[in-house]
Design a protein around this motif. Structure first.
Motif, short mmCIF file in Angstrom:
data_model
loop_
_atom_site.label_atom_id
_atom_site.label_comp_id
_atom_site.label_asym_id
_atom_site.label_seq_id
_atom_site.Cartn_x
_atom_site.Cartn_y
_atom_site.Cartn_z
N ASP A 22 0.80 -1.22 0.00
CA ASP A 22 0.00 0.00 0.00
C ASP A 22 0.84 1.27 0.00
O ASP A 22 0.33 2.36 0.27
CB ASP A 22 -0.99 0.01 1.16
N GLY A 23 2.12 1.16 -0.32
CA GLY A 23 2.96 2.34 -0.50
C GLY A 23 2.68 2.97 -1.85
O GLY A 23 2.83 2.33 -2.89
N ILE A 59 11.00 -0.66 -4.06
CA ILE A 59 11.88 -1.09 -2.97
C ILE A 59 13.09 -0.17 -2.87
O ILE A 59 13.76 0.11 -3.86
CB ILE A 59 12.31 -2.55 -3.18
N GLY A 60 13.35 0.32 -1.66
CA GLY A 60 14.51 1.16 -1.43
C GLY A 60 14.32 2.61 -1.81
O GLY A 60 15.30 3.37 -1.83
N GLN A 61 13.10 3.02 -2.07
CA GLN A 61 12.87 4.41 -2.50
C GLN A 61 12.96 5.36 -1.31
O GLN A 61 12.27 5.18 -0.32
CB GLN A 61 11.50 4.53 -3.16
N PRO A 62 13.79 6.40 -1.40
CA PRO A 62 13.88 7.35 -0.29
C PRO A 62 12.66 8.27 -0.24
O PRO A 62 11.88 8.34 -1.19
CB PRO A 62 15.15 8.15 -0.62
N GLY A 63 12.50 8.95 0.89
CA GLY A 63 11.40 9.88 1.03
C GLY A 63 10.30 9.36 1.93
O GLY A 63 10.33 8.21 2.37
N PRO A 64 9.29 10.19 2.19
CA PRO A 64 8.21 9.79 3.12
C PRO A 64 7.34 8.68 2.54
O PRO A 64 7.20 8.55 1.33
CB PRO A 64 7.40 11.09 3.29
N PHE A 65 6.78 7.89 3.44
CA PHE A 65 5.86 6.81 3.06
C PHE A 65 4.45 7.37 2.96
O PHE A 65 3.94 7.97 3.92
CB PHE A 65 5.92 5.68 4.09
N GLU A 66 3.82 7.17 1.80
CA GLU A 66 2.45 7.62 1.61
C GLU A 66 1.55 6.40 1.38
O GLU A 66 1.83 5.57 0.52
CB GLU A 66 2.35 8.56 0.41
N VAL A 67 0.48 6.32 2.16
CA VAL A 67 -0.43 5.17 2.07
C VAL A 67 -1.46 5.40 0.98
O VAL A 67 -2.04 6.48 0.87
CB VAL A 67 -1.14 4.94 3.42
N TRP A 126 4.78 -7.30 -0.17
CA TRP A 126 5.86 -7.08 -1.13
C TRP A 126 7.20 -6.88 -0.43
O TRP A 126 8.16 -7.62 -0.66
CB TRP A 126 5.52 -5.86 -2.00
N ALA A 127 7.30 -5.87 0.43
CA ALA A 127 8.55 -5.61 1.14
C ALA A 127 8.24 -4.74 2.35
O ALA A 127 7.21 -4.06 2.41
CB ALA A 127 9.57 -4.91 0.24
N ALA A 128 9.16 -4.74 3.32
CA ALA A 128 8.92 -4.01 4.56
C ALA A 128 8.73 -2.52 4.32
O ALA A 128 7.96 -1.86 5.03
CB ALA A 128 10.08 -4.24 5.53
N ASP A 129 9.42 -1.95 3.34
CA ASP A 129 9.30 -0.51 3.10
C ASP A 129 8.14 -0.15 2.20
O ASP A 129 7.94 1.04 1.90
CB ASP A 129 10.61 0.04 2.54
N LEU A 130 7.35 -1.13 1.75
CA LEU A 130 6.22 -0.86 0.87
C LEU A 130 4.87 -1.18 1.52
O LEU A 130 3.83 -1.09 0.87
CB LEU A 130 6.36 -1.66 -0.43
N LYS A 171 14.04 2.55 8.09
CA LYS A 171 14.53 3.28 9.26
C LYS A 171 14.04 4.73 9.23
O LYS A 171 13.66 5.30 10.25
CB LYS A 171 16.05 3.22 9.31
N GLY A 172 14.02 5.32 8.02
CA GLY A 172 13.55 6.70 7.91
C GLY A 172 12.07 6.85 8.18
O GLY A 172 11.63 7.81 8.80
N ALA A 173 11.28 5.87 7.72
CA ALA A 173 9.82 5.97 7.87
C ALA A 173 9.32 5.46 9.21
O ALA A 173 8.33 5.98 9.74
CB ALA A 173 9.15 5.18 6.75
N ARG A 174 10.00 4.46 9.78
CA ARG A 174 9.48 3.80 10.99
C ARG A 174 10.37 3.99 12.22
O ARG A 174 9.95 3.66 13.33
CB ARG A 174 9.31 2.29 10.74
N GLY A 175 11.61 4.43 12.02
CA GLY A 175 12.51 4.64 13.15
C GLY A 175 13.16 3.39 13.67
O GLY A 175 13.86 3.43 14.69
N VAL A 176 12.94 2.26 13.00
CA VAL A 176 13.55 0.99 13.39
C VAL A 176 14.03 0.27 12.13
O VAL A 176 13.72 0.67 11.01
CB VAL A 176 12.56 0.09 14.17
#
Length: 460
Positions: free
Chosen positions: A152-153, A158-166, A200-204, A239-244
């Protein structure tokens, strides 16, 4: 059916090997393994298959792949993203050319052909729109776990920098695809095709979507999979979006379980390995693509932490013989140990562990009562002679072309090196035409894209 006078490599926990032995198949399962003379006397009327100068082994389980990505063969392998900042989204700077459903089915059949020819009997296919080619996969004769993908990103890779938008619509569409695929295909042909699900992936994926997928997994009683710690850009994005870190994020979202196959796991901290192992997650060690990307998971550390190590091909190739050997070599180099892992351990990763990870507990090794998923390897080749230690010889020197026959569920899928379930020459010719046409069209429409060196697309 009785295969006689063969070397039977059972792949069981004891590493049992029977020389000059026989194996009997009744229906979809193995009925007996033992001395040739004894089983010939016990089963006098069955079809006999001469196994002299052959080894019979369990078939390989490919625990992570994307069959349509054969379209990018020879291109994406050399376009890996950077391992240090600045990061950019995606795994290659070139987009994949679009294909229609009929074209995609041909590329999928091409991948299945390569899988069969390298001794694969079980495949986890992770992708989008699997319903459009599930029938072609079933017809290939292999055993499958199909994992339809959700995320739902918004406008992300995968690996895209910047804020996460739902984008909630993406989540709903993914869940609808998963439930629809499961309703239509799960359990087909006496369970030879099963349906799981993929985040799909943790950052997506948002934590809300991960929670919904975990709940859906429980309701369906299914296996789940995810791309995890695949590249350093993904680690930075989470790490940038979730802090972990990614594994910590999945643990907080409640997504980790012993029915999860985490693909890659090659950009991890020791603490993440501990977290993953505590949940008994299976790790798909995709050794060949890992080597091409210049990264590798710490397989020994993950195993010690409690993870189940299995193998997969990932993108552009389906050769599990290559993957098994590459896993052995990469892990020995990483450990700086010329004896560990052993060839027997690598074979276990490729067979028994893979079947267990994909939810098939009665396959992946040869034993009476188990599913008759097996391969026959011709030991008469110069590079396999003398086969004094057959497992070591095949893991270190074997080639996909040494696989002479493949059986799934007691039925030959390939015999005497001829694939029985597909028209191989026609598929190869059509897949080549489709790929060249697709890439030519993309590059003509997008002159801004850089052409890879040495690219030959042929005449229009």
């Amino acid at each position: 059916m009785l295969i006689h006078n063969a070397t039977i490599v059972t792949g069981d926990e004891a590493g049992s090997i029977h020389h000059g032995a026989a194996l009997v198949v009744q229906g979809r399962r193995i009925a007996a393994i033992g001395p040739t003379a004894e089983l010939l006397a016990r089963y006098p009327a069955v079809e006999r298959v001469d196994g002299r100068a052959r080894a019979v082994l369990p078939g390989f389980a490919n625990t992570h792949t994307h069959f349509p990505m054969t379209l990018a063969r020879g291109i994406y392998e050399d376009l890996s993203p950077p391992h240090s900042p600045p990061f950019s989204g995606g795994l290659a700077p070139l987009p994949l050319p679009p294909l229609g459903p009929d074209q995609r089915r041909v590329m999928v059949q091409l991948a299945a052909l390569e899988a069969i020819r390298s001794g694969t009997t079980l495949v986890l296919e992770d992708g989008v729109g699997l319903d459009s080619y599930a029938g072609a996969l079933l017809d290939s004769g292999l055993r499958y776990l199909l994992c339809e993908r959700a995320w739902d990103g918004a406008n992300a890779s995968i690996g895209q920098p910047g804020p996460f938008e739902v984008d909630p619509a993406l989540a709903e569409a993914g869940i609808a695809r998963i439930t629809g695929l499961h309703a239509r295909w799960d359990g087909k042909d006496d369970g030879r095709l099963r349906v799981g699900l993929a985040a799909w992936a943790a950052d997506l994926c948002s934590p809300e979507l991960l929670g919904r997928l975990r709940k859906l997994q429980s309701e369906l009683g299914a296996v789940a999979t995810i791309h995890l710690n695949q590249i350093w850009g993904e680690v930075a994005a989470v790490k940038g979006a979730r802090g972990v870190l990614p594994t910590e994020y999945l643990a907080r979202a409640g997504f980790l379980s012993d029915r999860l196959v985490a693909a890659h796991c090659r950009c991890m901290t020791a603490e993440e390995e501990r977290i993953l192992g505590a949940s008994r997650v299976a790790v798909a060690f995709n050794a060949a693509i890992a080597a091409r990307r210049g990264l590798s998971p710490r397989a020994a550390d993950l195993e010690r932490a409690g993870c189940l190590i299995a193998l997969g091909t990932d993108n552009m190739a389906e050769d599990m013989v290559e993957v098994m050997r590459t896993a052995l070599f990469m892990e020995r180099v990483r450990r700086q140990d010329g004896r560990r892992p052993t060839p027997e351990e690598a074979l276990t990763w490729a067979t028994r562990n893979g079947y267990r990870a994909l939810g098939v507990p009665d396959g992946g090794w040869l034993a009476p009562g188990n599913r008759a998923d097996l391969i026959m390897v011709d030991l008469r080749a110069p590079h396999l002679t003398p086969a004094l230690r057959v497992v070591s010889c095949f893991v270190h020197q074997g080639q996909a072309s040494d696989v002479e026959a493949v059986m799934v569920d007691g039925r030959w899928v390939m015999r005497d090196r001829r694939v029985l379930t597909m028209d191989e020459p026609a598929i190869v010719e059509e897949a080549d035409r489709i790929a060249r046409t697709a890439w030519r069209g993309l590059l003509e429409q997008r002159p801004d894209l850089s052409r890879p060196a040495g690219l030959d697309l042929g005449a229009p």
